[in-house]
Design an enzyme around this catalytic site. Structure first.
Site, mmCIF file in Angstrom:
data_model
loop_
_atom_site.group_PDB
_atom_site.id
_atom_site.type_symbol
_atom_site.label_atom_id
_atom_site.label_comp_id
_atom_site.label_asym_id
_atom_site.label_seq_id
_atom_site.Cartn_x
_atom_site.Cartn_y
_atom_site.Cartn_z
ATOM 1 N N LYS A 76 -11.215 21.966 31.899
ATOM 2 C CA LYS A 76 -12.681 21.785 32.291
ATOM 3 C C LYS A 76 -12.575 20.551 33.285
ATOM 4 O O LYS A 76 -11.739 19.510 33.186
ATOM 5 C CB LYS A 76 -13.548 21.393 31.207
ATOM 6 C CG LYS A 76 -15.038 21.133 31.695
ATOM 7 C CD LYS A 76 -16.031 21.003 30.279
ATOM 8 C CE LYS A 76 -17.580 20.984 30.759
ATOM 9 N NZ LYS A 76 -18.377 20.714 29.705
ATOM 10 N N SER A 151 -22.371 23.823 29.392
ATOM 11 C CA SER A 151 -21.845 23.501 30.631
ATOM 12 C C SER A 151 -20.439 23.797 30.782
ATOM 13 O O SER A 151 -20.165 23.863 32.071
ATOM 14 C CB SER A 151 -21.899 21.885 30.820
ATOM 15 O OG SER A 151 -21.041 21.369 29.847
ATOM 16 N N SER A 175 -22.048 22.977 24.640
ATOM 17 C CA SER A 175 -21.478 23.413 25.649
ATOM 18 C C SER A 175 -20.327 24.124 25.684
ATOM 19 O O SER A 175 -19.612 24.549 26.670
ATOM 20 C CB SER A 175 -21.211 22.362 26.806
ATOM 21 O OG SER A 175 -22.611 21.825 27.277
HETATM 22 N N1 GLN Z 1 -27.299 22.186 27.229
HETATM 23 C C1 GLN Z 1 -27.178 20.918 26.573
HETATM 24 C C2 GLN Z 1 -27.544 19.686 27.838
HETATM 25 O O1 GLN Z 1 -27.764 20.124 28.753
HETATM 26 C C3 GLN Z 1 -25.888 20.620 26.027
HETATM 27 C C4 GLN Z 1 -24.931 20.313 27.260
HETATM 28 C C5 GLN Z 1 -23.447 19.818 26.740
HETATM 29 O O2 GLN Z 1 -23.231 20.319 25.533
HETATM 30 N N2 GLN Z 1 -22.527 19.315 27.503
HETATM 31 O O3 GLN Z 1 -27.682 18.697 27.616
#
Ligand code: GLN
Length: 481
Positions: A76, A151, A175
């Site tokens: 990532k 994400s 995410s």
């Molecule tokens: N969807 C959540 C957010 O927007 C979690 C994102 C994540 O786990 N990095 O913060």
């Protein structure tokens, strides 16, 4: 070769049927010809990959091979990679080439793994659909115009599309698990502190945790063997022995006590999704597990607490991007203040700005007690719910997301509907416990994930439970198209 798991590729390399240079070239060719459809990579690092492959072949010839030596994978684009651009999905870091490796990156290098490049992601890991990336949205291989989740959407799409057998992800509120569920792959968010965060670009430091994204639980165990462990460079990393996560994959599940949190089988979940999750739980009963209902009475407060704590921490972490040190700087600043403000106005996208505003507000004098402190108290209640529930059960099972992959653009105009994507995952980050997403069926031709939640440092048990499920089901083997 592209359909093989990490464990299988490792065997091919060991048998000498193929060299890492040949294998890497095959994967690079496929990646370049196929990724136009998905946009799952931000950077393909062919030169470095082929150099790593050559070194891996030499490592093997010298008799020093590990399970990972010569096996291709991807990071990532949140993990710093020495000499390879690391953008975190943001214009702010569009041209940032780190002069050092994240600990996770260094661990994979030491094992001889071959990194093909950096996968697409929501900007600074803020999002649930990969639509907030400066480098464009990612398409879910399971459906044209469908989001891959976020994400870590690039990693999930790349693994689902067989562009790589494995990729790293990070999970602050869901995410790793939510994109794994939406793309039909396996993902694990480890216990907070199990995997070093050094060199992993910070979003919300008390929640962020790196973990594996693979097709099989066995491969996730192989990734954990490389990723987990103490690191003096991360003060939140825990000094505790790392088991061989592959050693217990085959333990029988007879007598495993499963809890179903009743709050996670609510109206938020469609009946079709619920049916898939309950079918999966029935497979576990066939394997000898027992099932009972448990309760997480404060779970309903998780989204609200998270959207105070995460933006507060993000606003502090992102203050370093000011045009002075590294990353984007606006053109021709008039003076210092102009440089700061224009750099940040031009370098950050809308979702990131929204979080900085919310977070700065929640931390400001006079509001700190009412918001941040309050949210931390709620967080402790949520954590206590899990501690209480784990007195009676070994693991909990639930859905990962309320619905399967949604259509691109469907949730971008209303941030709150986007935030609700994580309604079943966020409490786990607040508590700091580990959880997995395992492919468990389909609704309307789109993958559905089963969430397996464990007590602190129970990653081996989660992987064991997932692996046993994958011995009697083939959801994780299904291929898009
Ligand atoms: N969807 C959540 C957010 O927007 C979690 C994102 C994540 O786990 N990095 O913060």
């Amino acid at each position: 070769m592209h359909n093989k798991s990490v464990a299988e590729l490792s065997k091919e390399l060991e048998s000498g049927k193929i060299s890492s240079v040949e294998l890497t070239q095959q994967f690079l060719d496929r990646l370049k010809s196929e990724d136009g459809k998905y946009n799952s990579f931000i950077t393909i690092s062919d030169e470095q990959a082929l150099a790593e492959a050559k070194a891996a072949d030499e490592m093997r010839a010298a008799g020093k091979a590990t399970a990972w030596t010569g096996v291709p994978f991807a990071h990532k684009d949140i993990f710093c990679t020495n000499g390879v651009r690391t953008t975190c999905g943001s214009k702010m870091l569009e041209n940032f080439v780190p002069p050092y490796d994240a600990t996770v990156t260094a661990n994979f290098k030491a094992a001889g793994a071959v990194c093909l490049g950096k996968t697409n992601m929501d900007e600074f890991a803020m999002g649930s659909s990969n639509e907030s990336s400066f480098f464009g949205a990612v398409t879910n291989p399971w459906g044209e115009k469908r989001v891959p989740g976020g994400s870590s959407g690039g990693s999930a799409a790349a693994v689902a599309a067989r562009l790589v057998p494995a990729a790293t992800g990070t999970d602050t509120g869901g995410s790793i698990r939510q994109p794994a569920a939406l793309c039909g792959i396996t993902g694990l968010k480890p216990t907070y502190g199990r995997v070093s965060r050094y060199g992993m670009i910070a979003f919300a430091s008390s929640l962020d945790q790196g973990g594996p994204m693979t097709r099989t639980a066995e491969d996730a165990a192989l990734m954990m063997n490389v990723m987990a462990g103490f690191d003096t460079k991360d003060s939140t990393c825990i000094d505790r022995e790392v088991p061989d996560y592959t050693a217990t994959l085959n333990e029988p599940l007879k007598g495993l006590k499963i809890g179903l949190p009743k709050e996670y089988f609510s109206e938020q979940l469609s009946p079709a999704m619920e049916e898939q999750v309950r079918n999966a739980v029935r497979e576990y009963e066939k394997l000898g597990a027992t099932v009972k209902e448990v309760s997480l009475p404060n779970a309903k407060l998780a989204i609200a607490a998270y959207y105070v704590i995460a933006p507060a921490e993000a606003s502090a972490n992102l203050s370093r991007f000011d045009g002075a040190r590294y990353g984007y700087r606006c053109e021709n600043p008039k003076d210092l203040m102009d440089m700061y403000t224009r750099t940040r106005a031009e370098g950050f996208g809308n979702e990131v700005k929204r979080r900085i505003l919310v977070g700065s507000y929640a931390l400001s004098a006079g509001y700190f007690d009412a918001y941040y402190l309050k949210a931390q108290k709620v967080r402790r209640l949520i954590q206590q719910d899990f501690i209480n529930a784990f007195k009676d059960v070994d693991v909990m099972m639930s859905p990962v997301s309320p619905s399967p992959a949604f259509v691109q653009g469907e949730k971008t105009t209303d941030p709150v509907t986007m935030y609700l994507e994580d309604v079943f995952t966020i409490a786990i980050n607040l508590a700091g416990i580990p959880a997995m997403s395992v492919p468990a069926g389909f609704v309307d031709g789109l993958p559905v994930g089963l969430q397996i939640i464990g007590d602190y440092f129970s990653e081996a048990r989660l992987l064991n439970a997932a692996h046993q499920f994958q011995q009697v089901t083939d959801w994780h083997q299904r291929e898009p198209q």
